[in-house]
Design a protein around this motif. Structure first.
Motif, short mmCIF file in Angstrom:
data_model
loop_
_atom_site.label_atom_id
_atom_site.label_comp_id
_atom_site.label_asym_id
_atom_site.label_seq_id
_atom_site.Cartn_x
_atom_site.Cartn_y
_atom_site.Cartn_z
N LEU A 129 -2.20 29.90 -41.98
CA LEU A 129 -3.27 28.90 -41.94
C LEU A 129 -2.83 27.67 -41.15
O LEU A 129 -1.65 27.33 -41.14
CB LEU A 129 -3.61 28.43 -43.37
CG LEU A 129 -4.14 29.47 -44.33
CD1 LEU A 129 -4.17 28.90 -45.74
CD2 LEU A 129 -5.54 29.92 -43.91
N ASP A 182 -8.41 25.85 -43.81
CA ASP A 182 -7.02 25.44 -43.64
C ASP A 182 -6.44 25.07 -45.00
O ASP A 182 -7.17 24.89 -45.98
CB ASP A 182 -6.88 24.29 -42.63
CG ASP A 182 -7.52 22.99 -43.10
OD1 ASP A 182 -7.09 22.45 -44.14
OD2 ASP A 182 -8.44 22.50 -42.42
N GLU A 219 -9.24 31.15 -45.58
CA GLU A 219 -9.10 31.99 -44.38
C GLU A 219 -9.53 31.19 -43.17
O GLU A 219 -10.58 30.56 -43.19
CB GLU A 219 -9.98 33.24 -44.57
CG GLU A 219 -10.14 34.12 -43.36
CD GLU A 219 -8.85 34.76 -42.91
OE1 GLU A 219 -8.42 34.43 -41.78
OE2 GLU A 219 -8.26 35.55 -43.67
N ASP A 220 -8.74 31.21 -42.10
CA ASP A 220 -9.10 30.46 -40.90
C ASP A 220 -9.85 31.29 -39.86
O ASP A 220 -10.49 30.73 -38.98
CB ASP A 220 -7.85 29.82 -40.26
CG ASP A 220 -6.86 30.86 -39.77
OD1 ASP A 220 -6.67 31.88 -40.46
OD2 ASP A 220 -6.26 30.64 -38.71
#
Length: 148
Positions: free
Chosen positions: A72, A43, A16-17
């Motif tokens: 991402l 990423d 998760e960014d």
């Protein structure tokens, strides 16, 4: 750590960014009855390096569950999913897509690549907590997960 404790300990790999979503998902898992560790990648390139135990991730723990965002940087979550499910060493790790995308093409694409579950994130904090708790209950408590 006893063998019984070790067997129950789970590793959740959160790809998760969004820093706020990472914080909220970790918070939702905080009071879990299942001993676990949340490892994050922000990423797609880092995610694949971690999963393949490359470079700085040479000693990375194989995750029991992957929570994957589709949007991402560096390498898109769709590409990450395709690489995971194409790799004989990784394809059995359950992948739950947890994303804001409601796009039908994303849903079809994910299931074509054998995602285990596709969940759209809620922007409502209580609903997001409920979603994460449901994922935790099913994937870490109810489902029998493949061993390495």
């Amino acid at each position: 750590m006893s063998a019984e404790t070790e067997e129950k300990h789970k590793t959740i790999f959160l790809v998760e960014d969004n820093k706020a979503d990472i914080r909220l998902i970790k918070e939702a898992l905080k009071n879990s009855l299942v001993p676990h560790e949340v490892v994050t990648a922000r990423d797609g390139m880092d995610a694949m390096a971690y999963l393949r135990q490359e470079g700085e991730y040479a000693n990375a723990t194989r995750p029991d569950l992957i929570l994957l965002d589709l949007n991402l940087p560096k390498k898109d979550g769709r590409e990450v999913l395709a690489e995971i499910k194409s790799d004989p060493k990784l394809k059995r790790i359950p992948v739950v897509v947890l994303t804001t995308s409601r796009n039908e093409d994303d849903i079809f694409y994910s299931y074509d690549w054998h995602v285990n579950c596709y969940i759209t994130k809620s922007r409502n904090i209580n609903e997001l907590f409920q979603i994460v708790k449901g994922i935790e209950e099913f994937w870490l408590s109810t489902a029998t997960l493949p061993r390495e």
